[in-house]
Design a protein around this motif. Structure first.
Motif, PDB file in Angstrom:
ATOM      1  N   SER A  87      65.478  76.915  70.793  1.00 22.37           N
ATOM      2  CA  SER A  87      65.921  75.520  70.719  1.00 22.37           C
ATOM      3  C   SER A  87      66.984  75.337  69.644  1.00 22.37           C
ATOM      4  CB  SER A  87      64.733  74.583  70.468  1.00 22.37           C
ATOM      5  OG  SER A  87      64.319  74.563  69.122  1.00 22.37           O
ATOM      6  N   ILE A  88      66.829  76.033  68.527  1.00 22.58           N
ATOM      7  CA  ILE A  88      67.816  75.947  67.443  1.00 22.58           C
ATOM      8  C   ILE A  88      69.129  76.607  67.852  1.00 22.58           C
ATOM      9  CG2 ILE A  88      68.343  76.750  65.103  1.00 22.58           C
ATOM     10  CD1 ILE A  88      65.267  76.369  64.557  1.00 22.58           C
ATOM     11  N   LEU A  89      69.059  77.770  68.475  1.00 27.56           N
ATOM     12  CA  LEU A  89      70.278  78.436  68.939  1.00 27.56           C
ATOM     13  C   LEU A  89      71.040  77.550  69.923  1.00 27.56           C
ATOM     14  CD1 LEU A  89      69.012  82.103  69.532  1.00 27.56           C
ATOM     15  CD2 LEU A  89      70.354  81.248  67.605  1.00 27.56           C
ATOM     16  N   ALA A  90      70.315  76.929  70.847  1.00 26.53           N
ATOM     17  CA  ALA A  90      70.966  76.084  71.847  1.00 26.53           C
ATOM     18  C   ALA A  90      71.554  74.828  71.208  1.00 26.53           C
ATOM     19  CB  ALA A  90      69.971  75.704  72.941  1.00 26.53           C
ATOM     20  N   LYS A  91      70.783  74.182  70.352  1.00 25.60           N
ATOM     21  CA  LYS A  91      71.227  72.929  69.732  1.00 25.60           C
ATOM     22  C   LYS A  91      72.443  73.130  68.835  1.00 25.60           C
ATOM     23  CE  LYS A  91      70.893  68.700  67.944  1.00 25.60           C
ATOM     24  NZ  LYS A  91      71.533  67.568  68.654  1.00 25.60           N
ATOM     25  N   VAL A  92      72.411  74.134  67.979  1.00 21.83           N
ATOM     26  CA  VAL A  92      73.532  74.356  67.060  1.00 21.83           C
ATOM     27  C   VAL A  92      74.782  74.779  67.830  1.00 21.83           C
ATOM     28  CG1 VAL A  92      74.381  75.737  65.130  1.00 21.83           C
ATOM     29  CG2 VAL A  92      72.050  74.846  65.089  1.00 21.83           C
ATOM     30  N   THR A  93      74.605  75.634  68.835  1.00 26.63           N
ATOM     31  CA  THR A  93      75.755  76.043  69.655  1.00 26.63           C
ATOM     32  C   THR A  93      76.401  74.831  70.299  1.00 26.63           C
ATOM     33  OG1 THR A  93      74.795  78.217  70.135  1.00 26.63           O
ATOM     34  CG2 THR A  93      76.480  77.401  71.652  1.00 26.63           C
ATOM     35  N   ARG A  94      75.582  73.960  70.882  1.00 25.41           N
ATOM     36  CA  ARG A  94      76.138  72.785  71.553  1.00 25.41           C
ATOM     37  C   ARG A  94      76.771  71.820  70.557  1.00 25.41           C
ATOM     38  NH1 ARG A  94      75.597  67.690  73.330  1.00 25.41           N
ATOM     39  NH2 ARG A  94      76.435  67.343  75.439  1.00 25.41           N
ATOM     40  N   ASP A  95      76.107  71.581  69.427  1.00 26.97           N
ATOM     41  CA  ASP A  95      76.658  70.660  68.432  1.00 26.97           C
ATOM     42  C   ASP A  95      78.014  71.144  67.928  1.00 26.97           C
ATOM     43  OD1 ASP A  95      74.458  69.062  68.695  1.00 26.97           O
ATOM     44  OD2 ASP A  95      73.642  69.449  66.696  1.00 26.97           O
ATOM     45  N   ARG A  96      78.143  72.449  67.739  1.00 28.26           N
ATOM     46  CA  ARG A  96      79.426  72.999  67.297  1.00 28.26           C
ATOM     47  C   ARG A  96      80.496  72.797  68.361  1.00 28.26           C
ATOM     48  NH1 ARG A  96      77.911  78.798  64.371  1.00 28.26           N
ATOM     49  NH2 ARG A  96      76.829  77.918  62.548  1.00 28.26           N
ATOM     50  N   MET A  97      80.118  72.964  69.620  1.00 29.26           N
ATOM     51  CA  MET A  97      81.065  72.738  70.708  1.00 29.26           C
ATOM     52  C   MET A  97      81.520  71.283  70.731  1.00 29.26           C
ATOM     53  SD  MET A  97      79.382  74.984  73.818  1.00 29.26           S
ATOM     54  CE  MET A  97      80.769  74.701  74.928  1.00 29.26           C
ATOM     55  N   MET A  98      80.574  70.368  70.520  1.00 31.22           N
ATOM     56  CA  MET A  98      80.937  68.949  70.537  1.00 31.22           C
ATOM     57  C   MET A  98      81.827  68.609  69.342  1.00 31.22           C
ATOM     58  SD  MET A  98      79.744  68.019  73.370  1.00 31.22           S
ATOM     59  CE  MET A  98      80.179  66.266  73.272  1.00 31.22           C
ATOM     60  N   GLY A  99      81.651  69.315  68.232  1.00 33.29           N
ATOM     61  CA  GLY A  99      82.540  69.139  67.094  1.00 33.29           C
ATOM     62  C   GLY A  99      83.965  69.552  67.418  1.00 33.29           C
ATOM     63  N   GLU A 100      84.105  70.616  68.211  1.00 34.64           N
ATOM     64  CA  GLU A 100      85.444  71.062  68.634  1.00 34.64           C
ATOM     65  C   GLU A 100      86.052  70.082  69.628  1.00 34.64           C
ATOM     66  OE1 GLU A 100      87.241  73.691  67.380  1.00 34.64           O
ATOM     67  OE2 GLU A 100      85.597  73.590  65.933  1.00 34.64           O
ATOM     68  N   TYR A 101      85.213  69.567  70.532  1.00 36.14           N
ATOM     69  CA  TYR A 101      85.715  68.570  71.481  1.00 36.14           C
ATOM     70  C   TYR A 101      86.159  67.299  70.757  1.00 36.14           C
ATOM     71  CZ  TYR A 101      84.151  71.148  75.615  1.00 36.14           C
ATOM     72  OH  TYR A 101      84.002  72.080  76.610  1.00 36.14           O
ATOM     73  N   ASP A 102      85.517  66.996  69.639  1.00 33.05           N
ATOM     74  CA  ASP A 102      85.889  65.824  68.852  1.00 33.05           C
ATOM     75  C   ASP A 102      87.333  65.922  68.368  1.00 33.05           C
ATOM     76  OD1 ASP A 102      84.880  63.323  67.394  1.00 33.05           O
ATOM     77  OD2 ASP A 102      85.690  64.502  65.740  1.00 33.05           O
ATOM     78  N   LYS A 103      87.765  67.141  68.094  1.00 35.50           N
ATOM     79  CA  LYS A 103      89.149  67.342  67.640  1.00 35.50           C
ATOM     80  C   LYS A 103      90.140  67.099  68.784  1.00 35.50           C
ATOM     81  CE  LYS A 103      87.636  70.846  64.309  1.00 35.50           C
ATOM     82  NZ  LYS A 103      87.652  72.293  63.978  1.00 35.50           N
ATOM     83  N   LEU A 104      89.701  67.404  70.001  1.00 29.77           N
ATOM     84  CA  LEU A 104      90.572  67.195  71.175  1.00 29.77           C
ATOM     85  C   LEU A 104      90.589  65.730  71.601  1.00 29.77           C
ATOM     86  CD1 LEU A 104      89.575  70.266  73.399  1.00 29.77           C
ATOM     87  CD2 LEU A 104      91.714  69.960  72.132  1.00 29.77           C
TER      88      LEU A 104
END
Length: 215
Positions: free
Chosen positions: A157-174
């Motif tokens: 659950s932690i691996l999935a959550k952190v991976t996704r949160d980091r992706m959403m952080g990158e999308y925030d830049k776009l």
């Protein structure tokens, strides 16, 4: 590692021991794998699943359901899990595919990807609340609220959550106008207001928005 009193350490080790109930139950299997997902509910972004195999003697303090942890703690545990895991895998399914096959099927696909990414084939899968189609059902154990009951599922659950949160952080830049770094794509008031003002962007799940009142 943060300083911890002997009393709190004892309490934490006891809690972790309780969370190894299912790992003990299936200790006869060589490779016990936990599986969980993050991002089934948001209006934007991918759904991410992870599979994690921990050493049988692993002790990872504060390991828990990712939703019960602070972002800082999740980030710390994310690194420790990666370092200590026997093997782990992550699967990601895009918003476009979610729209095409629906979120449940997309979640199953992300989980199959995560299992396929493992360097060793699991003998038994401990799943958070689901049985995954396309994988031998005899090898799967469905555990309701498993991310709070199994150290393997908690790690996933932690691996999935952190991976996704980091992706959403990158999308925030776009797409900075939507605030993805803050709400991670969930349907907060700020997110809904942004959709009304700017319309949808390429990472929105259009199938999720058809029933929303965007007026």
């Amino acid at each position: 590692m943060r300083k911890i009193s002997s009393e709190k350490l004892e309490q934490e080790l006891a809690r972790l021991e309780r969370m190894k109930e299912y790992e003990r139950k299936y200790e006869g299997y060589s490779i016990v794998c936990g599986i969980d997902e993050a991002g089934r509910g948001p209006l934007a972004g991918p759904v991410v699943a992870a599979a994690a195999v921990l050493p049988k003697d692993a002790t990872i303090l504060w390991l828990n359901d990712s939703k019960k942890l602070s972002e800082k703690r999740r980030e710390e545990l994310f690194q420790e899990i990666q370092e200590k895991a026997v093997t782990y895998g992550v699967g990601v399914v895009s918003p476009a595919v979610i729209d095409e096959i629906n979120i449940l099927q997309a979640t199953y696909e992300a989980m199959r990807q995560a299992v396929s990414a493992l360097s060793s084939e699991p003998d038994i899968l401990l799943n958070d609340a689901v049985i995954i189609p396309g994988i031998d059902e005899k090898k799967q154990v469905k555990i309701i609220k498993g991310d709070a009951k199994s150290v393997s599922i908690a790690a996933a659950s932690i691996l999935a959550k952190v991976t996704r949160d980091r992706m959403m952080g990158e999308y925030d830049k776009l797409y900075p106008e939507y605030g993805f770094a803050q709400h991670k794509g969930y349907g907060t008031k700020a997110h809904m207001d942004a959709i009304r003002e700017f319309g949808v962007c390429p990472i929105h799940r259009r199938s999720f928005l058809t029933k929303m009142d965007l007026k």
